[in-house]
Design an enzyme around this catalytic site. Structure first.
Site, PDB file in Angstrom:
ATOM      1  N   TRP A 299       1.155   5.676  -1.665  1.00 55.32           N
ATOM      2  CA  TRP A 299       0.798   6.703  -2.643  1.00 55.32           C
ATOM      3  C   TRP A 299       1.842   6.894  -3.734  1.00 55.32           C
ATOM      4  O   TRP A 299       1.562   7.509  -4.747  1.00 55.32           O
ATOM      5  CB  TRP A 299       0.572   8.024  -1.913  1.00 55.32           C
ATOM      6  CG  TRP A 299      -0.861   8.269  -1.614  1.00 55.32           C
ATOM      7  CD1 TRP A 299      -1.700   7.451  -0.892  1.00 55.32           C
ATOM      8  CD2 TRP A 299      -1.631   9.394  -2.028  1.00 55.32           C
ATOM      9  NE1 TRP A 299      -2.948   8.023  -0.841  1.00 55.32           N
ATOM     10  CE2 TRP A 299      -2.930   9.216  -1.519  1.00 55.32           C
ATOM     11  CE3 TRP A 299      -1.354  10.544  -2.767  1.00 55.32           C
ATOM     12  CZ2 TRP A 299      -3.949  10.144  -1.730  1.00 55.32           C
ATOM     13  CZ3 TRP A 299      -2.374  11.462  -2.968  1.00 55.32           C
ATOM     14  CH2 TRP A 299      -3.651  11.254  -2.463  1.00 55.32           C
TER      15      TRP A 299
ATOM     16  N   TYR B 166       0.826  -1.207   0.000  1.00 56.32           N
ATOM     17  CA  TYR B 166       0.000   0.000   0.000  1.00 56.32           C
ATOM     18  C   TYR B 166       0.861   1.258   0.000  1.00 56.32           C
ATOM     19  O   TYR B 166       1.870   1.320   0.688  1.00 56.32           O
ATOM     20  CB  TYR B 166      -0.896   0.015   1.243  1.00 56.32           C
ATOM     21  CG  TYR B 166      -1.802   1.207   1.255  1.00 56.32           C
ATOM     22  CD1 TYR B 166      -2.995   1.196   0.555  1.00 56.32           C
ATOM     23  CD2 TYR B 166      -1.445   2.373   1.927  1.00 56.32           C
ATOM     24  CE1 TYR B 166      -3.819   2.307   0.533  1.00 56.32           C
ATOM     25  CE2 TYR B 166      -2.263   3.487   1.908  1.00 56.32           C
ATOM     26  CZ  TYR B 166      -3.446   3.447   1.210  1.00 56.32           C
ATOM     27  OH  TYR B 166      -4.256   4.554   1.182  1.00 56.32           O
TER      28      TYR B 166
HETATM   29  N1  LIG Z   1      -2.174   7.534  12.550  1.00 60.61           N
HETATM   30  C1  LIG Z   1      -2.592   7.631  11.283  1.00 60.61           C
HETATM   31  N2  LIG Z   1      -2.015   6.878  10.334  1.00 60.61           N
HETATM   32  C2  LIG Z   1      -2.425   6.986   9.055  1.00 60.61           C
HETATM   33  C3  LIG Z   1      -3.459   7.884   8.697  1.00 60.61           C
HETATM   34  C4  LIG Z   1      -4.069   8.658   9.722  1.00 60.61           C
HETATM   35  O1  LIG Z   1      -4.989   9.460   9.483  1.00 60.61           O
HETATM   36  N3  LIG Z   1      -3.593   8.515  10.998  1.00 60.61           N
HETATM   37  N4  LIG Z   1      -3.842   7.997   7.384  1.00 60.61           N
HETATM   38  C5  LIG Z   1      -3.626   6.853   6.523  1.00 60.61           C
HETATM   39  C6  LIG Z   1      -3.807   7.216   5.119  1.00 60.61           C
HETATM   40  S1  LIG Z   1      -5.315   7.928   4.733  1.00 60.61           S
HETATM   41  C7  LIG Z   1      -2.898   6.964   4.156  1.00 60.61           C
HETATM   42  S2  LIG Z   1      -3.343   7.245   2.525  1.00 60.61           S
HETATM   43  C8  LIG Z   1      -1.585   6.384   4.474  1.00 60.61           C
HETATM   44  C9  LIG Z   1      -0.454   6.924   3.584  1.00 60.61           C
HETATM   45  O2  LIG Z   1       0.634   6.080   3.660  1.00 60.61           O
HETATM   46  P1  LIG Z   1       1.684   5.908   2.460  1.00 60.61           P
HETATM   47  O3  LIG Z   1       0.998   6.045   1.157  1.00 60.61           O
HETATM   48  O4  LIG Z   1       2.467   4.681   2.703  1.00 60.61           O
HETATM   49  O5  LIG Z   1       2.591   7.182   2.697  1.00 60.61           O
HETATM   50  P2  LIG Z   1       3.627   7.935   1.743  1.00 60.61           P
HETATM   51  O6  LIG Z   1       4.446   8.767   2.657  1.00 60.61           O
HETATM   52  O7  LIG Z   1       2.893   8.652   0.662  1.00 60.61           O
HETATM   53  O8  LIG Z   1       4.518   6.750   1.165  1.00 60.61           O
HETATM   54  C10 LIG Z   1       4.848   6.631  -0.171  1.00 60.61           C
HETATM   55  C11 LIG Z   1       6.293   6.166  -0.294  1.00 60.61           C
HETATM   56  O9  LIG Z   1       6.550   5.903  -1.678  1.00 60.61           O
HETATM   57  C12 LIG Z   1       7.852   6.403  -2.020  1.00 60.61           C
HETATM   58  N5  LIG Z   1       7.855   6.679  -3.464  1.00 60.61           N
HETATM   59  C13 LIG Z   1       7.446   7.809  -4.090  1.00 60.61           C
HETATM   60  N6  LIG Z   1       7.584   7.677  -5.425  1.00 60.61           N
HETATM   61  C14 LIG Z   1       8.102   6.458  -5.657  1.00 60.61           C
HETATM   62  C15 LIG Z   1       8.465   5.749  -6.846  1.00 60.61           C
HETATM   63  O10 LIG Z   1       8.316   6.229  -7.966  1.00 60.61           O
HETATM   64  N7  LIG Z   1       8.942   4.485  -6.678  1.00 60.61           N
HETATM   65  C16 LIG Z   1       9.119   3.905  -5.469  1.00 60.61           C
HETATM   66  N8  LIG Z   1       9.595   2.680  -5.417  1.00 60.61           N
HETATM   67  N9  LIG Z   1       8.788   4.565  -4.314  1.00 60.61           N
HETATM   68  C17 LIG Z   1       8.290   5.812  -4.418  1.00 60.61           C
HETATM   69  C18 LIG Z   1       8.011   7.632  -1.171  1.00 60.61           C
HETATM   70  O11 LIG Z   1       9.372   7.975  -1.027  1.00 60.61           O
HETATM   71  C19 LIG Z   1       7.304   7.213   0.124  1.00 60.61           C
HETATM   72  O12 LIG Z   1       8.196   6.668   1.058  1.00 60.61           O
HETATM   73  O13 LIG Z   1      -1.290   6.630   5.854  1.00 60.61           O
HETATM   74  C20 LIG Z   1      -2.293   6.131   6.733  1.00 60.61           C
HETATM   75  N10 LIG Z   1      -1.823   6.213   8.093  1.00 60.61           N
HETATM   76  N1  LIG Z   2      -1.617  18.421   2.464  1.00 60.25           N
HETATM   77  C1  LIG Z   2      -2.049  17.158   2.464  1.00 60.25           C
HETATM   78  N2  LIG Z   2      -3.296  16.875   2.036  1.00 60.25           N
HETATM   79  C2  LIG Z   2      -3.763  15.592   2.067  1.00 60.25           C
HETATM   80  C3  LIG Z   2      -2.941  14.520   2.496  1.00 60.25           C
HETATM   81  C4  LIG Z   2      -1.633  14.842   2.949  1.00 60.25           C
HETATM   82  O1  LIG Z   2      -0.869  13.954   3.371  1.00 60.25           O
HETATM   83  N3  LIG Z   2      -1.223  16.148   2.915  1.00 60.25           N
HETATM   84  N4  LIG Z   2      -3.416  13.226   2.469  1.00 60.25           N
HETATM   85  C5  LIG Z   2      -4.559  12.921   1.604  1.00 60.25           C
HETATM   86  C6  LIG Z   2      -5.173  11.639   1.981  1.00 60.25           C
HETATM   87  S1  LIG Z   2      -4.352  10.213   1.560  1.00 60.25           S
HETATM   88  C7  LIG Z   2      -6.380  11.523   2.550  1.00 60.25           C
HETATM   89  S2  LIG Z   2      -7.019   9.970   2.889  1.00 60.25           S
HETATM   90  C8  LIG Z   2      -7.186  12.714   2.882  1.00 60.25           C
HETATM   91  C9  LIG Z   2      -7.788  12.544   4.271  1.00 60.25           C
HETATM   92  O2  LIG Z   2      -8.797  13.450   4.484  1.00 60.25           O
HETATM   93  P1  LIG Z   2      -9.387  13.508   5.971  1.00 60.25           P
HETATM   94  O3  LIG Z   2      -9.455  12.162   6.541  1.00 60.25           O
HETATM   95  O4  LIG Z   2     -10.655  14.265   5.929  1.00 60.25           O
HETATM   96  O5  LIG Z   2      -8.259  14.386   6.665  1.00 60.25           O
HETATM   97  P2  LIG Z   2      -7.734  14.553   8.153  1.00 60.25           P
HETATM   98  O6  LIG Z   2      -6.789  15.700   8.069  1.00 60.25           O
HETATM   99  O7  LIG Z   2      -7.243  13.276   8.703  1.00 60.25           O
HETATM  100  O8  LIG Z   2      -9.034  14.928   8.977  1.00 60.25           O
HETATM  101  C10 LIG Z   2      -9.720  16.159   8.836  1.00 60.25           C
HETATM  102  C11 LIG Z   2     -10.127  16.649  10.195  1.00 60.25           C
HETATM  103  O9  LIG Z   2     -11.108  15.809  10.788  1.00 60.25           O
HETATM  104  C12 LIG Z   2     -11.161  16.122  12.161  1.00 60.25           C
HETATM  105  N5  LIG Z   2     -11.636  14.964  12.924  1.00 60.25           N
HETATM  106  C13 LIG Z   2     -10.911  13.893  13.327  1.00 60.25           C
HETATM  107  N6  LIG Z   2     -11.686  13.039  14.036  1.00 60.25           N
HETATM  108  C14 LIG Z   2     -12.926  13.579  14.063  1.00 60.25           C
HETATM  109  C15 LIG Z   2     -14.171  13.169  14.630  1.00 60.25           C
HETATM  110  O10 LIG Z   2     -14.302  12.118  15.268  1.00 60.25           O
HETATM  111  N7  LIG Z   2     -15.240  13.980  14.413  1.00 60.25           N
HETATM  112  C16 LIG Z   2     -15.155  15.130  13.726  1.00 60.25           C
HETATM  113  N8  LIG Z   2     -16.268  15.850  13.546  1.00 60.25           N
HETATM  114  N9  LIG Z   2     -13.993  15.555  13.204  1.00 60.25           N
HETATM  115  C17 LIG Z   2     -12.897  14.796  13.361  1.00 60.25           C
HETATM  116  C18 LIG Z   2      -9.738  16.474  12.557  1.00 60.25           C
HETATM  117  O11 LIG Z   2      -9.728  17.652  13.346  1.00 60.25           O
HETATM  118  C19 LIG Z   2      -9.025  16.630  11.227  1.00 60.25           C
HETATM  119  O12 LIG Z   2      -8.232  17.797  11.141  1.00 60.25           O
HETATM  120  O13 LIG Z   2      -6.371  13.886   2.869  1.00 60.25           O
HETATM  121  C20 LIG Z   2      -5.622  14.027   1.663  1.00 60.25           C
HETATM  122  N10 LIG Z   2      -5.022  15.343   1.643  1.00 60.25           N
HETATM  123 MO   LIG Z   3      -5.341   8.409   2.479  1.00 59.31          MO
END
Ligand SMILES: Nc1nc2c(c(=O)[nH]1)N[C@H]1C(S)=C(S)[C@@H](COP(=O)(O)OP(=O)(O)OC[C@H]3O[C@@H](n4cnc5c(=O)[nH]c(N)nc54)[C@H](O)[C@@H]3O)O[C@H]1N2
Ligand SMILES: Nc1nc2c(c(=O)[nH]1)N[C@H]1C(S)=C(S)[C@@H](COP(=O)(O)OP(=O)(O)OC[C@H]3O[C@@H](n4cnc5c(=O)[nH]c(N)nc54)[C@H](O)[C@@H]3O)O[C@H]1N2
Ligand SMILES: [Mo]
Length: 781
Positions: free
Chosen positions: A123, A121
Site C-alpha cells: 500500500w 505488492y
Molecule cells: N492474515 C492476513 N493477512 C493479510 C490480510 C488478512 O486479512 N489476513 N489482508 C491482506 C490485505 S487485504 C492487504 S491489502 C495486505 C497489506 O499488506 P501491505 O500493503 O504490504 O502492508 P503495509 O503495512 O501497508 O505495507 C506497506 C509498506 O510500505 C512502506 N512505505 C510507505 N510509504 C512508502 C514510500 O513512500 N516508499 C517506500 N519505499 N515504502 C513506503 C511502509 O513503511 C510499509 O512497510 O495484507 C494482506 N495480508
Molecule cells: N483501519 C483500517 N481500515 C482498513 C484497513 C486497515 O489496515 N486499517 N485495510 C483496508 C484494506 S487493504 C482492505 S482489503 C479492507 C478489507 O475489508 P474487509 O476484508 O471487509 O475487512 P476485515 O476487517 O478483514 O473483515 C471484516 C469482518 O469480516 C468478518 N468475517 C471474517 N470472515 C467471515 C466469514 O467467513 N463470514 C462472515 N459473515 N464474516 C466474516 C470478520 O469478523 C471481520 O471483522 O479494509 C481496509 N480498511
Molecule cells: Mo487489502
C-alpha cells in the site's frame, strides 16, 4: 513556479500545510523540528492514526542510512541463509547504488529479465508522484522488465469471479449506490461480514472526508433495519438496533443458498427480472432442489452448517422479499478458501429479489470496507505517473509468491488458463511488507532463501527490511512535496513538505535515479525533471481528464498556493447497474450472455475440479466443520486493524497503546476462555502445525464461541531470527495461516480459512524486539 517549502535552506521553517494520508487529510505544522498534525476541519470522523505518523517518523525503527546485510557484502548469494538473522553494515549512498546496480546488471546478464520479481505488492503511502509502486514500476520496466503479479491480496477472488458473472471489478466498485440513496430507500440492509466503520478510516490514495459512520447512524435512525451476519458483533456497532446473526466463518454460501431456496420455494422470487436480466436459473434451481444429490438446500439443511436456526433463515428470506433490500458482502468473505462462491451467490440472491438497479436495493461488494465505496463521488483519479509497459509478460497471481519461489518451472492455473512459475533470482520490493502480508510465514522464510538477491526501499526496519540483503532508506510523505488525490474521494491536496528527511533518507525517485545512473537510463527515467517539475507536469496532464466529469481544476500555481481543491460532487445519485436494469439490450453487461450469469458455461468450460459452474456449498479444508477442527478447534480470523493501516505504524503510539503486555490483542469468547482456564490480559500461545505466535487475550461476548480474532499487522518478531518454525513473540497471524489459493480459479489469498488451538503461554515472556533496528557492524576490511 515557486514551491513553498521546497528550498532546503528553509530548514525547520516550514509553514502550515495540508498533508494527505490513506486515512485522512491533516493540517501539518512544524515546530522546532516536531511535526504536529490536526485533522482537517471539515472531516466529520477523523482517524486517530495521525498521532502515530508524527511519533513514529523518527523512532528507533526508522531506517537512517543505506544498509547491506553483512554476509551479503562479504560473500553475496552464497550467504542467503543468513537473511533475517545477520547484522547489517551501513554504507554511503554511492556504495549502495554501486552494489545495487551491479547485482541488477549481473543477474540480468546471467539469467535475463524473467529472473526479476517485481510484484512488489503493498500500500505504500498517499501522494501521486511519490507513490512507491508507480516509481518502482517505471524504474524496473526500464531495466528491461520483470515478472509481475496480478490482482491484490484484498480482492483476488472477487476480481476473478465477478467479471464472468456480472461486471468487472472497477465498474462495480465505482458504481456502488451511494449512502444518501441507501438512506432514502433501503429498508433492510443485510451485511455479510458487517459494516465495520473502522475500516472506512482508510482509502487508497486518500480519505479526505469520512462519511460512513454518520451515514450508518442516519440510516439506523431512519427507515433502515440492519442485520449483521458475522462471527463478530463488533463488525456493526454504528447502527442502533442492529440484529446480529453470529455465523460460523466460511459458511456464508450455505446460508445464502438456503435463503435462495426459501425465495424460490415460497414463490417470492422475481420471475420477470430473472427472465429478462439473467441466465442459468434452471441450473441454480436444480441444485437448490436436489436434482442431482437429492438434497434440498433448505434452511434445515443450512442450519447445522452455518449455525443459524432454520426459522431465522426462513424469516430473513421473507423479510428480504418484503421491501427494499441491500445485500452486502465484506471483502473478508472472499479472502478464504472458495471465497468466490459467497460473492457469486450474493449477486444471485439479489437477482432472485429483482431489485438490482433500483434505488436502495440490489447488492454491494464492499460497503464499509473502505471510505470510498458508496461515496457517490466521481471516479476521477487525478495525476498519475506514466509507468511505461513491462516487456516481460510472465506473471503470477499475487498471493502465489512463495509457491513461485519454491517451484520454479512448476505449473499453476489461473482464470481458466494454465501457466508456469518462472525461476526468480532477484526480488525487489518498494512500498510493501511481505513479512506482514503473506500467509504461512514459515513457508515464506523457506521460499525467501531461494533468490540470490533481495532488495527493498523502506522507511522503517520492518521485518521485510530485516529479511533483505540491500536496504535503501526512503522518505515519508511529510518529507517531500506531492499531490494527494484518489478516485471517488473529495479533495485534491497540495501535500507540502513539512519536515527534513530523517537521517540520510531519500525519495524513491532519487533512489531509483541513483541506480539508473549506473545502469545508464537515468535520462529516460527522469526526463530531465526534478520532482517538483514532475508535479506540475502530472497536474497539467490530469486537468483535461477532470473536465470529462465537468470539473475545472485551477492552474497549478493557484492550486499549490491554496493547498486544496474541493471537487464538486455529482448532482445525481449513483445507482449500481441502473442503466442495465432499464435496458439490458442497449446496456448489456460484459459477460458472455450480456446478462447476469447465475450459472456460467464459460467457467464450466474451465473444467476445474474444485470450482463449480453454479454456486454450490463446498466445504473448505479449514473451518469449524472440518475433521481438522478436532485437533485445532478454533477458527482464527485476522481482520483489518483499527489502530494502524496493515503493518504501517505498528511502531506508532496508537498501535502500541492497544497492545496487551506488548502483544497484539486476540479476542476470544468467554466460554472458550473458561474451558482453557484463560483470563482477560493473559499472554497466550496461538498455534497449529504451521507455526505459533503470542498474543494478549481479550475475553468478550462480542465474538461467537469457537472463533478467535486478531488484527493483521503486528510486526513479525521471531524468537530465533531467520529460523523456520520459531515462535513469533508479537502476534502476526500469518505465522499460522494457510498459504493456499482461494481456488484454482482465482488463486486468491485465503487467509481467513485457518484453524488453531490456543493455550496459556507459560514460559518466561520474551521481550518485543520488533521495533528495534537490527544490529549494525563495521565493514570487514
Ligand atoms: N492474515 C492476513 N493477512 C493479510 C490480510 C488478512 O486479512 N489476513 N489482508 C491482506 C490485505 S487485504 C492487504 S491489502 C495486505 C497489506 O499488506 P501491505 O500493503 O504490504 O502492508 P503495509 O503495512 O501497508 O505495507 C506497506 C509498506 O510500505 C512502506 N512505505 C510507505 N510509504 C512508502 C514510500 O513512500 N516508499 C517506500 N519505499 N515504502 C513506503 C511502509 O513503511 C510499509 O512497510 O495484507 C494482506 N495480508
Ligand atoms: N483501519 C483500517 N481500515 C482498513 C484497513 C486497515 O489496515 N486499517 N485495510 C483496508 C484494506 S487493504 C482492505 S482489503 C479492507 C478489507 O475489508 P474487509 O476484508 O471487509 O475487512 P476485515 O476487517 O478483514 O473483515 C471484516 C469482518 O469480516 C468478518 N468475517 C471474517 N470472515 C467471515 C466469514 O467467513 N463470514 C462472515 N459473515 N464474516 C466474516 C470478520 O469478523 C471481520 O471483522 O479494509 C481496509 N480498511
Ligand atoms: Mo487489502
Amino acid at each position: 513556479m515557486e514551491l513553498r517549502n521546497a528550498d532546503p535552506q528553509q530548514r525547520g521553517e516550514y509553514g502550515m500545510a495540508y498533508t494527505s494520508t490513506h486515512w485522512g487529510v491533516y493540517e501539518a505544522k512544524n515546530t522546532g523540528g516536531t511535526v504536529e498534525l490536526t485533522p482537517a476541519p471539515w472531516d466529520r470522523d477523523p482517524s486517530p492514526l495521525s498521532r502515530s505518523l508524527t511519533s513514529g517518523r523518527d523512532a528507533a525503527a526508522r531506517i537512517r542510512r543505506p544498509a547491506i546485510r553483512a554476509g551479503f557484502l562479504k560473500s553475496g548469494a552464497a550467504s542467503r541463509e543468513g537473511r533475517g538473522r545477520e547484522p547489517f553494515v551501513e554504507v554511503p549512498w554511492d556504495e549502495a547504488f554501486d552494489i545495487t546496480a551491479h547485482h541488477i546488471a549481473r543477474v540480468r546478464e546471467q539469467y535475463g529479465n524473467e529472473s526479476f520479481y517485481g510484484g512488489s505488492y503493498g500500500w505504500s503511502s498517499a501522494g501521486r508522484f511519490h507513490h512507491a509502486q508507480s516509481q518502482f514500476n517505471r524504474f524496473f520496466r526500464l531495466t528491461g522488465g520483470y515478472v509481475d503479479s496480478v490482482d491484490s491480496y484484498s480482492l483476488a477472488a472477487a476480481r476473478v469471479i465477478l467479471p464472468h458473472v456480472v461486471a468487472p471489478w472497477g465498474e462495480l466498485s465505482q458504481g456502488h449506490t451511494d449512502w444518501n440513496n441507501l438512506a432514502e430507500h433501503t429498508e433492510l440492509f443485510i451485511a455479510f461480514g458487517g459494516l465495520p466503520a473502522k475500516n472506512t478510516q482508510v482509502n487508497p490514495g486518500g480519505a479526505s472526508d469520512h462519511v460512513v459512520r454518520e451515514a450508518l447512524r442516519r440510516m439506523a435512525a431512519g427507515k433502515t433495519q440492519f442485520v449483521n451476519v458475522s462471527p463478530s458483533r463488533s463488525d456493526l456497532t454504528d447502527a442502533e438496533g442492529c440484529e446480529w446473526l453470529p455465523i460460523r466463518p466460511g459458511s456464508d454460501t450455505a446460508l445464502m443458498l438456503a435463503l435462495a431456496y426459501v425465495l424460490i420455494a415460497e414463490d417470492l422470487h422475481d420471475r420477470a427480472f430473472i427472465e429478462s436480466h439473467s441466465v442459468g436459473f434452471e441450473q441454480l434451481r436444480d441444485y437448490l432442489f436436489g436434482a442431482a444429490d437429492n438434497q434440498h438446500k433448505t434452511p434445515a439443511w443450512a442450519a447445522p452448517l452455518c449455525d443459524i436456526p432454520a426459522d431465522t433463515i426462513t424469516a430473513l428470506a421473507r423479510r428480504m422479499a418484503k421491501g427494499r433490500t441491500m445485500i452486502n458482502v465484506a471483502w473478508s468473505l472472499q479472502r478464504a478458501e472458495n471465497g468466490e462462491l459467497p460473492y457469486w451467490m450474493a449477486v444471485n440472491l439479489a437477482v432472485l429479489l429483482g431489485q438490482i438497479g433500483l434505488p436502495g436495493g440490489g447488492f454491494g461488494v464492499g460497503y464499509a470496507c473502505m471510505q470510498s465505496v458508496g461515496s457517490g463521488r466521481f471516479p476521477f483519479s487525478g495525476p498519475r505517473l506514466p509507468q511505461g509497459t513491462n516487456p516481460v509478460t510472465t506473471f503470477i497471481p499475487v498471493a502465489r509468491v512463495s509457491d513461485m519461489l519454491l517451484n520454479p518451472g512448476g505449473s499453476f492455473t489461473y482464470d481458466g488458463g494454465s501457466f508456469t512459475y518462472p525461476d526468480i533470482k532477484l526480488v525487489y520490493w518498494c512500498g510493501g511488507n511481505i513479512f506482514h502480508h503473506h500467509q504461512d510465514l514459515n513457508k515464506l522464510i523457506e521460499a525467501w532463501r531461494r533468490p540470490e538477491v533481495t532488495i527493498i526501499n523502506e522507511s522503517f526496519w520492518t521485518p521485510h527490511a530485516k529479511f533483505s540483503d540491500i536496504v535503501l532508506p526512503a522518505t515519508t510523505t511529510l518529507e517531500r512535496n506531492d499531490i494527494g488525490s484518489a478516485s471517488l474521494d473529495r479533495f485534491m491536496v497540495a501535500m507540502k513538505r513539512v519536515a527534513d528527511p530523517v537521517g540520510e533518507a531519500r525519495d524513491d525517485y532519487d533512489i531509483f535515479s541513483g541506480i539508473a545512473e549506473r545502469l545508464g537510463f537515468a535520462e529516460q527515467l527522469r526526463e530531465g525533471r526534478t520532482a517538483e517539475q514532475w508535479l506540475e507536469v502530472l497536474y497539467e496532464e490530469c486537468r483535461p481528464r477532470a473536465e470529462v466529469f465537468g470539473i475545472t481544476l485551477p492552474p497549478f500555481d493557484q492550486f499549490w498556493e491554496e493547498g486544496l481543491f474541493d471537487l464538486p460532487a455529482p448532482e445525481q445519485d449513483t445507482i449500481m447497474l441502473e442503466s442495465f436494469r432499464k435496458d439490458p439490450e442497449d446496456f448489456p453487461l460484459n459477460t458472455p450472455s450480456g446478462l447476469i450469469e447465475l450459472t456460467s458455461t464459460k467457467i464450466a468450460g474451465f473444467h476445474l475440479p474444485d470450482f463449480p459452474a453454479t454456486p454450490e456449498w463446498r466445504e473448505p479444508r479449514e473451518w469449524l466443520g472440518a475433521p481438522r477442527a478436532e485437533t485445532y478447534p478454533l477458527h482464527l480470523l485476522s481482520n483489518q486493524p483499527s489502530t494502524r493501516l496493515h503493518s504501517q505504524y505498528d511502531h506508532g503510539v496508537v498501535s502500541r497503546e492497544s497492545k496487551i503486555n506488548g502483544r497484539e490483542p486476540l479476542t476470544m469468547n468467554l466460554a472458550d476462555a473458561t474451558t482453557r482456564g484463560l483470563a482477560h490480559g493473559d499472554v497466550v500461545r496461538v498455534f497449529n502445525d504451521r507455526g505459533a505466535f503470542l498474543a494478549g487475550l481479550v475475553v468478550s461476548d462480542a465474538i461467537r464461541p469457537g472463533v478467535v480474532q486478531i488484527a493483521t499487522g503486528a510486526w513479525y518478531d521471531p524468537l530465533v531470527p531467520g529460523e523456520i518454525g520459531t515462535l513469533d513473540k508479537h502476534g502476526n497471524p500469518n505465522a499460522v495461516t494457510q498459504d493456499i489459493g482461494a481456488s484454482s480459479l482465482s488463486q486468491g489469498c485465503a487467509a481467513q480459512s485457518a484453524l488453531v488451538q490456543v493455550e496459556r503461554f507459560t514460559g518466561e515472556l520474551p521481550p518485543i524486539t520488533a521495533f528495534q533496528p537490527p544490529q549494525f557492524v563495521a565493514k570487514e576490511p
